[in-house]
Write a protein that holds these residues in place. Structure first.
Motif, PDB file in Angstrom:
ATOM      1  N   LEU A 117       0.804  -1.219   0.000  1.00 57.76           N
ATOM      2  CA  LEU A 117       0.000   0.000   0.000  1.00 57.76           C
ATOM      3  C   LEU A 117       0.839   1.272   0.000  1.00 57.76           C
ATOM      4  O   LEU A 117       0.312   2.351  -0.249  1.00 57.76           O
ATOM      5  N   LEU A 118       2.137   1.182   0.306  1.00 56.49           N
ATOM      6  CA  LEU A 118       3.006   2.348   0.329  1.00 56.49           C
ATOM      7  C   LEU A 118       4.156   2.169  -0.659  1.00 56.49           C
ATOM      8  O   LEU A 118       4.657   1.058  -0.844  1.00 56.49           O
ATOM      9  N   ASP A 119       4.594   3.282  -1.288  1.00 58.47           N
ATOM     10  CA  ASP A 119       5.781   3.200  -2.125  1.00 58.47           C
ATOM     11  C   ASP A 119       7.023   3.159  -1.229  1.00 58.47           C
ATOM     12  O   ASP A 119       6.951   3.339  -0.014  1.00 58.47           O
ATOM     13  N   ASP A 120       8.189   2.931  -1.847  1.00 59.34           N
ATOM     14  CA  ASP A 120       9.410   2.707  -1.068  1.00 59.34           C
ATOM     15  C   ASP A 120       9.778   3.907  -0.205  1.00 59.34           C
ATOM     16  O   ASP A 120      10.218   3.756   0.944  1.00 59.34           O
ATOM     17  N   ASP A 121       9.621   5.119  -0.743  1.00 61.63           N
ATOM     18  CA  ASP A 121       9.974   6.328  -0.016  1.00 61.63           C
ATOM     19  C   ASP A 121       9.096   6.492   1.225  1.00 61.63           C
ATOM     20  O   ASP A 121       9.566   6.802   2.319  1.00 61.63           O
ATOM     21  N   ALA A 122       7.791   6.279   1.045  1.00 59.78           N
ATOM     22  CA  ALA A 122       6.851   6.394   2.164  1.00 59.78           C
ATOM     23  C   ALA A 122       7.116   5.302   3.204  1.00 59.78           C
ATOM     24  O   ALA A 122       7.052   5.554   4.418  1.00 59.78           O
ATOM     25  N   TYR A 123       7.428   4.111   2.733  1.00 60.39           N
ATOM     26  CA  TYR A 123       7.699   3.003   3.647  1.00 60.39           C
ATOM     27  C   TYR A 123       8.904   3.306   4.537  1.00 60.39           C
ATOM     28  O   TYR A 123       8.867   3.084   5.756  1.00 60.39           O
ATOM     29  N   GLN A 124       9.980   3.837   3.957  1.00 60.34           N
ATOM     30  CA  GLN A 124      11.162   4.159   4.741  1.00 60.34           C
ATOM     31  C   GLN A 124      10.867   5.265   5.752  1.00 60.34           C
ATOM     32  O   GLN A 124      11.364   5.230   6.893  1.00 60.34           O
ATOM     33  N   THR A 125      10.048   6.217   5.354  1.00 60.18           N
ATOM     34  CA  THR A 125       9.658   7.290   6.278  1.00 60.18           C
ATOM     35  C   THR A 125       8.855   6.730   7.443  1.00 60.18           C
ATOM     36  O   THR A 125       9.016   7.159   8.591  1.00 60.18           O
ATOM     37  N   PHE A 126       7.997   5.784   7.159  1.00 61.79           N
ATOM     38  CA  PHE A 126       7.239   5.099   8.209  1.00 61.79           C
ATOM     39  C   PHE A 126       8.181   4.473   9.222  1.00 61.79           C
ATOM     40  O   PHE A 126       8.012   4.634  10.438  1.00 61.79           O
ATOM     41  N   LEU A 127       9.203   3.772   8.733  1.00 55.31           N
ATOM     42  CA  LEU A 127      10.161   3.118   9.626  1.00 55.31           C
ATOM     43  C   LEU A 127      10.929   4.143  10.462  1.00 55.31           C
ATOM     44  O   LEU A 127      11.103   3.966  11.671  1.00 55.31           O
ATOM     45  N   ASP A 128      11.375   5.196   9.819  1.00 50.19           N
ATOM     46  CA  ASP A 128      12.247   6.164  10.478  1.00 50.19           C
ATOM     47  C   ASP A 128      11.498   7.043  11.479  1.00 50.19           C
ATOM     48  O   ASP A 128      12.043   7.382  12.537  1.00 50.19           O
ATOM     49  N   ARG A 129      10.249   7.393  11.179  1.00 47.72           N
ATOM     50  CA  ARG A 129       9.584   8.436  11.947  1.00 47.72           C
ATOM     51  C   ARG A 129       8.433   7.954  12.822  1.00 47.72           C
ATOM     52  O   ARG A 129       8.187   8.524  13.890  1.00 47.72           O
ATOM     53  N   LEU A 130       7.713   6.931  12.384  1.00 44.11           N
ATOM     54  CA  LEU A 130       6.540   6.502  13.151  1.00 44.11           C
ATOM     55  C   LEU A 130       6.821   5.311  14.058  1.00 44.11           C
ATOM     56  O   LEU A 130       6.308   5.250  15.177  1.00 44.11           O
ATOM     57  N   LEU A 131       7.627   4.381  13.597  1.00 49.05           N
ATOM     58  CA  LEU A 131       7.883   3.190  14.409  1.00 49.05           C
ATOM     59  C   LEU A 131       8.427   3.536  15.800  1.00 49.05           C
ATOM     60  O   LEU A 131       7.983   2.963  16.803  1.00 49.05           O
ATOM     61  N   PRO A 132       9.352   4.495  15.910  1.00 47.18           N
ATOM     62  CA  PRO A 132       9.854   4.824  17.252  1.00 47.18           C
ATOM     63  C   PRO A 132       8.822   5.482  18.167  1.00 47.18           C
ATOM     64  O   PRO A 132       9.035   5.536  19.386  1.00 47.18           O
ATOM     65  N   LEU A 133       7.708   5.967  17.622  1.00 47.99           N
ATOM     66  CA  LEU A 133       6.664   6.596  18.427  1.00 47.99           C
ATOM     67  C   LEU A 133       5.671   5.586  18.997  1.00 47.99           C
ATOM     68  O   LEU A 133       4.863   5.925  19.858  1.00 47.99           O
ATOM     69  N   ALA A 134       5.741   4.345  18.537  1.00 48.35           N
ATOM     70  CA  ALA A 134       4.697   3.368  18.845  1.00 48.35           C
ATOM     71  C   ALA A 134       4.797   2.828  20.263  1.00 48.35           C
ATOM     72  O   ALA A 134       5.834   2.289  20.659  1.00 48.35           O
ATOM     73  N   GLU A 135       3.724   2.967  21.012  1.00 40.13           N
ATOM     74  CA  GLU A 135       3.587   2.225  22.260  1.00 40.13           C
ATOM     75  C   GLU A 135       3.440   0.753  21.937  1.00 40.13           C
ATOM     76  O   GLU A 135       3.973  -0.122  22.612  1.00 40.13           O
ATOM     77  N   ILE A 136       2.691   0.476  20.856  1.00 37.83           N
ATOM     78  CA  ILE A 136       2.547  -0.889  20.353  1.00 37.83           C
ATOM     79  C   ILE A 136       2.303  -0.828  18.854  1.00 37.83           C
ATOM     80  O   ILE A 136       1.632   0.075  18.356  1.00 37.83           O
ATOM     81  N   ILE A 137       2.881  -1.782  18.139  1.00 40.51           N
ATOM     82  CA  ILE A 137       2.637  -1.940  16.714  1.00 40.51           C
ATOM     83  C   ILE A 137       1.895  -3.245  16.503  1.00 40.51           C
ATOM     84  O   ILE A 137       2.176  -4.238  17.192  1.00 40.51           O
ATOM     85  N   THR A 138       0.942  -3.274  15.543  1.00 45.62           N
ATOM     86  CA  THR A 138       0.062  -4.432  15.363  1.00 45.62           C
ATOM     87  C   THR A 138       0.083  -4.922  13.908  1.00 45.62           C
ATOM     88  O   THR A 138      -0.941  -4.875  13.218  1.00 45.62           O
ATOM     89  N   PRO A 139       1.206  -5.407  13.418  1.00 41.46           N
ATOM     90  CA  PRO A 139       1.286  -5.803  12.009  1.00 41.46           C
ATOM     91  C   PRO A 139       0.579  -7.124  11.710  1.00 41.46           C
ATOM     92  O   PRO A 139       0.578  -8.041  12.531  1.00 41.46           O
TER      93      PRO A 139
END
Length: 269
Positions: A117-139
């Motif tokens: 659902l995300l292109d490569d650029d958006a996916y990397q931004t997700f990893l860099d910026r949102l993952l560290p904010l997660a109290e919990i991730i639900t993949p």
């Protein structure tokens, strides 16, 4: 400030009400939490498919953050469809700027059928910026393999994958079990920040009415966190609530239908 528990969903609106923001708001309501919706996108769809999509302007998304933060005491937030790099950057900027409580990160990177659902650029931004904010991730299963670069074919691999996601920045991880594998059960794996873990298991329900399943699970977790419940308890309630909603399908839609939040609300105390 208010004393009523409030949770916010940052997500796209599905016009048929089965998934995305509508499912999140149904779940918040079902857990006696006042739900607010910060819209990132909207899709034109029904039970047969999605036919058009519109991403909200970035300044509009940012303004929603600003006005909600000014007026409400928000206990938890969950993310859903974030569409592209610009939206992810905007969400990350504003979650850093405003206190919206604990963040439940529902990746919405890959569909339950394996479509990216995300292109490569958006996916990397997700990893860099949102993952560290997660109290919990639900993949989901496919997101687990994409995020970790690992196969998820055994319990040991799932456990190792959850540990890797913690090393990548997520505090707590819920690895959702794969559906439709011929198994009579669906098993999720929860790894907590303190290193403790548990498996959560429910019967597999063979139905086409599963739209909004992942949304609902993560939304219930957010709702329970907004009420002040411990994370493990929030996840257990989320699992129970989602199972009840799947196990009692409602006759809505001609093909892929929604789950039943009404029954879940009554069944899970």
């Amino acid at each position: 400030m208010n004393k009523q528990a409030i949770a916010v969903t940052i997500a796209g609106n599905d016009s048929d009400g089965s998934a995305g923001m509508p499912a999140d708001l149904h779940a918040f309501y079902g857990r006696n939490v006042y739900g607010m919706g910060l819209m990132t996108a909207a899709v034109a769809g029904n039970s047969t498919g999605i036919f058009a999509q519109q991403v909200m302007p970035i300044d509009f998304i940012a303004k929603q953050f600003e006005v909600l933060a000014k007026d409400f005491d928000i206990g938890a937030v969950k993310t859903g469809m974030l569409a592209n790099k610009a939206v992810i950057d905007c969400v990350a900027d504003n979650l850093a700027k405003y206190d919206f409580g604990k963040v439940v990160l529902d990746p919405v990177i890959i569909t339950k059928h394996g479509a990216m659902l995300l292109d490569d650029d958006a996916y990397q931004t997700f990893l860099d910026r949102l993952l560290p904010l997660a109290e919990i991730i639900t993949p989901n299963f496919f997101e687990q393999e994409k995020l970790t670069g690992m196969k998820m074919d055994s319990d040991s691999q799932i456990m190792a994958g959850a540990k890797k996601l913690q090393e990548m920045g997520a505090k707590n991880v819920l690895m959702k079990g794969k559906h439709g594998t011929g198994s009579s059960t669906v098993r999720d794996y929860l790894l907590l920040e303190d290193g403790s873990s548990q498996w959560l298991e429910k019967p597999y329900v063979d139905t086409t009415h599963i739209n909004g399943t992942g949304d609902t699970l993560s939304a219930v977790i957010a709702a329970e966190l907004a009420k002040g419940n411990e994370l493990a308890q929030a996840v257990a309630i989320g699992k129970d609530f989602t199972y009840e909603a799947i196990a009692h399908p409602i006759p809505v839609g001609s093909k892929f239908g929604p789950i039943n939040h009404w029954v879940a609300q009554k069944a899970v105390k």
